[in-house]
Design an enzyme around this catalytic site. Structure first.
Site, PDB file in Angstrom:
ATOM      1  N   CYS A 123       5.417   1.982  10.492  1.00  0.00           N
ATOM      2  CA  CYS A 123       4.921   0.972   9.551  1.00  0.00           C
ATOM      3  C   CYS A 123       4.856  -0.311  10.358  1.00  0.00           C
ATOM      4  O   CYS A 123       5.828  -0.651  11.054  1.00  0.00           O
ATOM      5  CB  CYS A 123       5.872   0.820   8.365  1.00  0.00           C
ATOM      6  SG  CYS A 123       5.448  -0.584   7.298  1.00  0.00           S
ATOM      7  N   THR A 124       3.728  -0.991  10.289  1.00  0.00           N
ATOM      8  CA  THR A 124       3.564  -2.169  11.149  1.00  0.00           C
ATOM      9  C   THR A 124       4.462  -3.336  10.731  1.00  0.00           C
ATOM     10  O   THR A 124       4.589  -4.314  11.464  1.00  0.00           O
ATOM     11  CB  THR A 124       2.088  -2.616  11.197  1.00  0.00           C
ATOM     12  OG1 THR A 124       1.618  -2.805   9.855  1.00  0.00           O
ATOM     13  CG2 THR A 124       1.241  -1.574  11.900  1.00  0.00           C
ATOM     14  N   HIS A 125       5.092  -3.220   9.573  1.00  0.00           N
ATOM     15  CA  HIS A 125       6.081  -4.237   9.182  1.00  0.00           C
ATOM     16  C   HIS A 125       7.402  -4.068   9.953  1.00  0.00           C
ATOM     17  O   HIS A 125       8.150  -5.021  10.115  1.00  0.00           O
ATOM     18  CB  HIS A 125       6.411  -4.134   7.688  1.00  0.00           C
ATOM     19  CG  HIS A 125       5.415  -4.802   6.788  1.00  0.00           C
ATOM     20  ND1 HIS A 125       4.153  -4.292   6.566  1.00  0.00           N
ATOM     21  CD2 HIS A 125       5.504  -5.927   6.043  1.00  0.00           C
ATOM     22  CE1 HIS A 125       3.516  -5.081   5.715  1.00  0.00           C
ATOM     23  NE2 HIS A 125       4.306  -6.078   5.378  1.00  0.00           N
ATOM     24  N   TYR A 166       0.842  -1.191   0.000  1.00  0.00           N
ATOM     25  CA  TYR A 166       0.000   0.000   0.000  1.00  0.00           C
ATOM     26  C   TYR A 166       0.890   1.258   0.000  1.00  0.00           C
ATOM     27  O   TYR A 166       0.487   2.310  -0.472  1.00  0.00           O
ATOM     28  CB  TYR A 166      -0.846   0.051   1.278  1.00  0.00           C
ATOM     29  CG  TYR A 166      -2.095  -0.802   1.311  1.00  0.00           C
ATOM     30  CD1 TYR A 166      -2.355  -1.795   0.360  1.00  0.00           C
ATOM     31  CD2 TYR A 166      -3.032  -0.618   2.326  1.00  0.00           C
ATOM     32  CE1 TYR A 166      -3.507  -2.570   0.436  1.00  0.00           C
ATOM     33  CE2 TYR A 166      -4.186  -1.382   2.399  1.00  0.00           C
ATOM     34  CZ  TYR A 166      -4.428  -2.358   1.458  1.00  0.00           C
ATOM     35  OH  TYR A 166      -5.564  -3.111   1.538  1.00  0.00           O
ATOM     36  N   GLY A 167       2.077   1.106   0.576  1.00  0.00           N
ATOM     37  CA  GLY A 167       2.917   2.267   0.873  1.00  0.00           C
ATOM     38  C   GLY A 167       3.394   3.063  -0.324  1.00  0.00           C
ATOM     39  O   GLY A 167       3.792   4.217  -0.184  1.00  0.00           O
ATOM     40  N   CYS A 175      -2.367  -0.871   9.805  1.00  0.00           N
ATOM     41  CA  CYS A 175      -1.534  -0.415   8.687  1.00  0.00           C
ATOM     42  C   CYS A 175      -1.424   1.094   8.808  1.00  0.00           C
ATOM     43  O   CYS A 175      -2.444   1.799   8.861  1.00  0.00           O
ATOM     44  CB  CYS A 175      -2.209  -0.802   7.372  1.00  0.00           C
ATOM     45  SG  CYS A 175      -1.405  -0.092   5.926  1.00  0.00           S
ATOM     46  N   ASN A 176      -0.198   1.586   8.869  1.00  0.00           N
ATOM     47  CA  ASN A 176       0.005   3.031   9.007  1.00  0.00           C
ATOM     48  C   ASN A 176      -0.422   3.783   7.756  1.00  0.00           C
ATOM     49  O   ASN A 176      -0.942   4.884   7.838  1.00  0.00           O
ATOM     50  CB  ASN A 176       1.475   3.319   9.289  1.00  0.00           C
ATOM     51  CG  ASN A 176       1.870   2.919  10.689  1.00  0.00           C
ATOM     52  OD1 ASN A 176       1.808   3.721  11.600  1.00  0.00           O
ATOM     53  ND2 ASN A 176       2.247   1.669  10.878  1.00  0.00           N
ATOM     54  N   THR A 177      -0.166   3.175   6.597  1.00  0.00           N
ATOM     55  CA  THR A 177      -0.495   3.865   5.350  1.00  0.00           C
ATOM     56  C   THR A 177      -2.009   4.066   5.261  1.00  0.00           C
ATOM     57  O   THR A 177      -2.492   5.167   4.956  1.00  0.00           O
ATOM     58  CB  THR A 177       0.023   3.065   4.140  1.00  0.00           C
ATOM     59  OG1 THR A 177       1.365   2.633   4.408  1.00  0.00           O
ATOM     60  CG2 THR A 177      -0.001   3.892   2.884  1.00  0.00           C
ATOM     61  N   GLU A 198       8.873  -8.575   4.651  1.00  0.00           N
ATOM     62  CA  GLU A 198       8.085  -9.661   4.038  1.00  0.00           C
ATOM     63  C   GLU A 198       8.987 -10.865   3.732  1.00  0.00           C
ATOM     64  O   GLU A 198       8.536 -12.001   3.706  1.00  0.00           O
ATOM     65  CB  GLU A 198       7.411  -9.163   2.745  1.00  0.00           C
ATOM     66  CG  GLU A 198       6.258  -8.198   2.973  1.00  0.00           C
ATOM     67  CD  GLU A 198       4.926  -8.884   3.328  1.00  0.00           C
ATOM     68  OE1 GLU A 198       4.695 -10.001   2.859  1.00  0.00           O
ATOM     69  OE2 GLU A 198       4.138  -8.288   4.088  1.00  0.00           O
TER      70      GLU A 198
HETATM   71  N1  DGL Z   1       2.233  -2.352   7.044  1.00  0.00           N
HETATM   72  C1  DGL Z   1       1.869  -1.208   6.250  1.00  0.00           C
HETATM   73  C2  DGL Z   1       1.997   0.067   7.071  1.00  0.00           C
HETATM   74  O1  DGL Z   1       1.978   0.014   8.287  1.00  0.00           O
HETATM   75  C3  DGL Z   1       2.646  -0.944   4.994  1.00  0.00           C
HETATM   76  C4  DGL Z   1       3.056  -1.997   4.108  1.00  0.00           C
HETATM   77  C5  DGL Z   1       2.809  -1.635   2.666  1.00  0.00           C
HETATM   78  O2  DGL Z   1       3.498  -0.794   2.087  1.00  0.00           O
HETATM   79  O3  DGL Z   1       1.875  -2.221   2.152  1.00  0.00           O
HETATM   80  O4  DGL Z   1       2.085   1.122   6.506  1.00  0.00           O
END
Ligand code: DGL
Length: 267
Positions: free
Chosen positions: A185-187, A44-45, A75-77, A153
């Site tokens: 970012c939750t990743h 999503y980012g 998800c932060n985005t 990932e």
């Molecule tokens: N985990 C998503 C976040 O917290 C971002 C990962 C993505 O780019 O999809 O923004």
């Protein structure tokens, strides 16, 4: 009508939101959860605000069809770009990750806070604006780190390549004298071993996972079950992903009991 025994819905583009889900399950182990990883549309980012909003509303609509009582946008985005749209689109309360992350960062007492996140999250200014609103005297620097999501990932949370990439992104923040870094970012919590090595022991890394659980406890306690309603976890993905399974196994310490592939385009 919303019932306490209904599940909590959690979503992210991929495996990152599992870090938030983990904190929720630690805090509320008796709850039932449905987790949606929109792996078909990850990342999503790097997408535009309107695309992220469309994906997020679509994902939330799908989770609503499971009769969820609360939606956690892990998800932060999506939290940065789509929180208002999500609140308008679903019939249950919505919790994002930005406010809790800011609260956790300010609790460290740092005067210089760095924010790292996806291009979308940093471009949205969600963290910068929230920090400025809450603590105008705190200095803030924000940096997009687009290569970190693929490394998370890939499961390279403790890896020399991740160290090198992180060093590149974080060097300006370290030169500036950053005291606390928000993992926006939750990743990124999945990369903590490498990230902590790069920033050193005196810089605090803060993520929103525990703070989100705290927000749920404080703001939505009326929805939290008083007894054990099962503690079940159903995981749904929009695209088959071996990586997701591998990392989820590491986070949960076992195979997820229920993992399904779903098509949410019609939701
Ligand atoms: N985990 C998503 C976040 O917290 C971002 C990962 C993505 O780019 O999809 O923004």
């Amino acid at each position: 009508m919303i019932q306490r025994s209904d599940p909590i819905g959690v979503f992210d583009s991929g495996v990152g939101g599992m870090t938030v889900l983990s904190a929720l399950r630690n805090r509320f182990p008796g709850e039932n959860y449905v987790y949606l990883g929109d792996t078909a549309r990850l990342p999503y980012g790097t997408k535009s605000a309107s695309t992220v909003e469309r994906y997020a509303v679509n994902a939330a609509g799908h989770l609503t069809s499971h009769g969820i009582k609360l939606l956690v946008v892990a998800c932060n985005t999506a939290s940065s770009y789509a929180l208002d749209a999500l609140a308008a689109a679903v019939p249950v309360p919505v919790v994002g990750v930005v406010e809790p992350g800011v609260r956790a960062a300010l609790a460290t007492g740092a005067r210089r806070i760095g924010v790292i996140g996806t291009e979308g999250t940093i471009r949205s200014n969600a963290y910068q604006d929230t920090l400025a609103g809450r603590a105008p005297l705190v200095e803030v620097e924000a940096t997009a780190c687009p290569l970190l999501v693929p490394l998370a990932e890939e499961g390279w949370g403790d890896h020399p390549v991740t160290d090198q990439v992180a060093r590149h992104y974080l060097a300006p923040l370290l030169d500036w004298g950053v005291q606390t870094v928000i993992l926006g970012c939750t990743h990124y919590p999945l990369l903590k071993p490498s990230l902590q090595r790069v920033v050193g022991p005196s810089v605090e890394l803060v993520d929103s996972a525990k703070a989100v659980a705290q927000t749920v406890a404080e703001d939505h306690h009326a929805l939290i079950s008083t007894g054990d309603t099962g503690g079940a976890l159903r995981i749904e993905l929009t695209d088959a992903s071996d990586r997701f399974l591998r990392i989820t196994r590491a986070i949960l310490g076992r195979d997820p009991e229920r993992l399904e592939l779903v098509d949410i385009d019609q939701a």
